[in-house]
Enzyme design. Structure first.
Site, PDB file in Angstrom:
ATOM      1  N   ARG A  47       0.845  -1.211   0.000  1.00  0.00           N
ATOM      2  CA  ARG A  47       0.000   0.000   0.000  1.00  0.00           C
ATOM      3  C   ARG A  47       0.875   1.254   0.000  1.00  0.00           C
ATOM      4  O   ARG A  47       0.573   2.231  -0.675  1.00  0.00           O
ATOM      5  CB  ARG A  47      -0.943  -0.003   1.222  1.00  0.00           C
ATOM      6  CG  ARG A  47      -2.008  -1.103   1.160  1.00  0.00           C
ATOM      7  CD  ARG A  47      -3.024  -0.961   2.269  1.00  0.00           C
ATOM      8  NE  ARG A  47      -2.485  -1.154   3.606  1.00  0.00           N
ATOM      9  CZ  ARG A  47      -2.431  -2.308   4.276  1.00  0.00           C
ATOM     10  NH1 ARG A  47      -2.913  -3.406   3.719  1.00  0.00           N
ATOM     11  NH2 ARG A  47      -1.932  -2.374   5.496  1.00  0.00           N
ATOM     12  N   LYS A 137     -13.074  13.590   5.475  1.00  0.00           N
ATOM     13  CA  LYS A 137     -14.203  13.027   4.739  1.00  0.00           C
ATOM     14  C   LYS A 137     -14.930  12.009   5.592  1.00  0.00           C
ATOM     15  O   LYS A 137     -14.310  11.228   6.318  1.00  0.00           O
ATOM     16  CB  LYS A 137     -13.721  12.347   3.461  1.00  0.00           C
ATOM     17  CG  LYS A 137     -14.876  11.879   2.579  1.00  0.00           C
ATOM     18  CD  LYS A 137     -14.466  10.800   1.592  1.00  0.00           C
ATOM     19  CE  LYS A 137     -14.638   9.415   2.198  1.00  0.00           C
ATOM     20  NZ  LYS A 137     -14.470   8.333   1.205  1.00  0.00           N
ATOM     21  N   LYS A 220     -20.137  15.918  -1.106  1.00  0.00           N
ATOM     22  CA  LYS A 220     -19.708  14.844  -2.015  1.00  0.00           C
ATOM     23  C   LYS A 220     -20.890  13.925  -2.263  1.00  0.00           C
ATOM     24  O   LYS A 220     -21.089  12.943  -1.544  1.00  0.00           O
ATOM     25  CB  LYS A 220     -18.528  14.091  -1.400  1.00  0.00           C
ATOM     26  CG  LYS A 220     -18.065  12.889  -2.212  1.00  0.00           C
ATOM     27  CD  LYS A 220     -16.682  12.428  -1.790  1.00  0.00           C
ATOM     28  CE  LYS A 220     -16.293  11.146  -2.504  1.00  0.00           C
ATOM     29  NZ  LYS A 220     -14.877  10.824  -2.381  1.00  0.00           N
TER      30      LYS A 220
HETATM   31  P1  13P Z   1     -15.574   6.200  -5.612  1.00  0.00           P
HETATM   32  O1  13P Z   1     -15.317   7.383  -6.520  1.00  0.00           O
HETATM   33  O2  13P Z   1     -14.809   4.975  -6.008  1.00  0.00           O
HETATM   34  O3  13P Z   1     -17.028   5.977  -5.374  1.00  0.00           O
HETATM   35  O4  13P Z   1     -14.927   6.570  -4.211  1.00  0.00           O
HETATM   36  C1  13P Z   1     -15.112   7.802  -3.695  1.00  0.00           C
HETATM   37  C2  13P Z   1     -15.115   7.731  -2.222  1.00  0.00           C
HETATM   38  O5  13P Z   1     -14.316   8.383  -1.583  1.00  0.00           O
HETATM   39  C3  13P Z   1     -16.126   6.897  -1.561  1.00  0.00           C
HETATM   40  O6  13P Z   1     -16.181   7.169  -0.205  1.00  0.00           O
END
Ligand code: 13P
Length: 340
Positions: A47, A137, A220
Site C-alpha cells: 500500500r 471526509k 460529495k
Molecule cells: P468512488 O469514486 O470509487 O465511489 O470513491 C469515492 C469515495 O471516496 C467513496 O467514499
C-alpha cells in the site's frame, strides 16, 4: 491563525476551477479487494509503494487540488524517506483524511446502515491535523430497495453527518460531507432523484441544526442515475439535467463546491457525466467537480500490476484521467480525448 482563517484558506485551496479531488482513502478490506483484482497482496508495504506512486505523479496538481488519505498513509514515507502528507503538500495539493470507521446496521431500520466513528473523533482529528491533514471526509451510505432507505435511516444518518461536520469545523478542518445513494438495484432514475432529494434535504436540515457553516463545507454526493439493473438506462444529458435539478432544489447557494463520487461508474462514464453536468451548469452557484476513487485509480491499477517497471505507465494513467476530468470541469471533454 484563527479557525475561521484556516477554514477559509483550505476552501480556497480545495475548491479551484478546473481541479478536483483524488480519493485514495480505501480502508484495508477495500484495498485488498482492489489489489486482488491485479493479483497483488495488500500489505502495509504494497500500500505504501502504491500510494507513493499516486502522490508523486508529476504535475498532478494541475488538475488535483486535494487528496483524501487513509489513516495509515499519514504515517508512511516515500522510498526517499519523506512523509506522504508532506509530499502531497509539497506537490501543491491539500492533504485530507477519511475519518469515518465504516458502517453497521442501524437498529429497527429495515437494513439501513449507519456510519461509526463519532466517539473520540475530536481527539483523532487533532492528531490527524498535527500530521498535516487540513480537510476530512465522512461517508454515510443509503441503499435503495422497496423498504430502504427508511425515514429513520435518513434522519439518523443526517444527524451523524452534521455532528461530524460540526466537530471538524470547531478544529479548523474542512469537512467533506458524503451522503452516498448506492447504484445497486433496478430502480428508475426518477426514483433515485426522489430518494437523493429526501436524503440531502435531511442532511442540510441537520447541518443547520448543528450550526455548521456551509461556506466551509464540501458536499460529495452521488449523481442522479438509474439503478445498475434498471430496465431503462440513460445518457449523460439526462443524468446532468436531473442531477442539477435535484441539487438546485436541495443545496443552498452558500456551499462553495460539490465534488461527486464515482460510485462504480466506469472512468469514462464518470468523466462524461461530469462533463455533461458542467456543460449544462451555467450560472450554478457552486463549483461542480469530482472526488473520484475508482474512476481515477482503476486505469492506474491496471497499468501498474504491482510491478516497479510499470510505475511510470501507472502515473501516466493517473495524470491522463485527472486531465480528462479537469477538462470535464469546464464541459470541454470529448470522447476522442481518450485516445490521445
Ligand atoms: P468512488 O469514486 O470509487 O465511489 O470513491 C469515492 C469515495 O471516496 C467513496 O467514499
Amino acid at each position: 491563525m484563527s479557525i475561521q482563517t484556516e477554514l477559509q484558506n483550505t476552501i480556497a485551496d480545495l475548491v479551484v476551477k478546473g481541479k478536483g479531488i483524488l480519493a485514495a482513502d480505501e480502508s484495508h478490506p477495500t484495498m485488498a479487494k482492489r489489489f486482488a483484482a491485479i493479483k497483488v497482496e495488500s500489505t502495509e508495504e504494497s500500500r505504501r509503494v502504491y500510494r507513493s506512486l499516486l502522490l508523486t505523479t508529476p504535475d498532478l496538481c494541475e488538475f488535483i487540488s486535494g487528496v483524501i488519505l487513509f489513516e495509515e498513509t499519514l504515517g508512511q514515507k516515500t522510498d526517499s524517506g519523506k512523509l506522504l502528507p508532506a509530499v502531497v503538500a509539497e506537490n501543491g495539493m491539500v492533504p485530507g483524511i477519511k475519518v469515518d470507521k465504516g458502517t453497521l446496521p442501524l437498529a429497527n431500520a429495515s437494513g439501513d446502515l449507519i456510519t461509526q466513528g463519532l466517539d473520540g473523533l475530536a481527539e483523532r482529528l487533532t492528531g490527524y491535523k498535527a500530521q498535516g491533514a487540513r480537510f476530512a471526509k465522512w461517508r454515510e451510505v443509503y441503499s435503495i430497495s422497496p423498504q430502504n432507505p427508511t425515514q429513520l435511516g435518513i434522519d439518523a444518518n443526517a444527524e451523524v453527518l452534521a455532528r461530524y461536520a460540526a466537530i471538524c469545523q470547531s478544529l479548523g478542518i474542512v469537512p467533506i460531507v458524503e451522503p452516498e445513494v448506492l447504484l445497486d438495484g433496478d430502480h428508475s432514475i426518477e426514483y433515485c432523484f426522489d430518494v437523493t432529494e429526501a436524503v440531502q434535504r435531511a442532511v442540510f436540515h441537520a447541518l443547520y441544526r448543528h450550526r455548521v457553516e456551509l461556506e466551509y463545507v464540501v458536499l460529495k454526493p452521488s449523481m442522479i442515475v438509474p439503478g445498475k439493473a434498471a430496465q431503462r438506462q440513460t445518457n449523460p444529458e439526462e443524468i446532468a439535467e436531473k442531477t442539477l435539478a435535484q441539487l438546485r432544489r436541495s443545496v443552498p447557494a452558500a456551499m462553495p463546491g460539490i465534488n461527486f463520487l464515482s460510485g462504480g461508474q466506469t472512468p469514462e462514464e464518470a468523466t462524461e457525466n461530469l462533463n455533461a453536468i458542467n456543460a449544462l451548469a451555467e450560472n450554478a452557484p457552486w463549483e461542480l467537480s469530482f472526488s473520484y476513487g475508482r474512476a481515477l485509480q482503476q486505469p492506474v491499477l491496471q497499468a501498474w500490476q504491482g510491478k516497479p517497471e510499470n510505475s511510470k505507465a501507472a502515473q501516466d494513467a493517473l495524470y491522463k484521467r485527472a486531465k480528462l476530468n479537469g477538462a470535464a470541469r469546464y464541459g470541454n471533454y470529448l470522447t476522442e480525448m481518450e485516445k490521445q
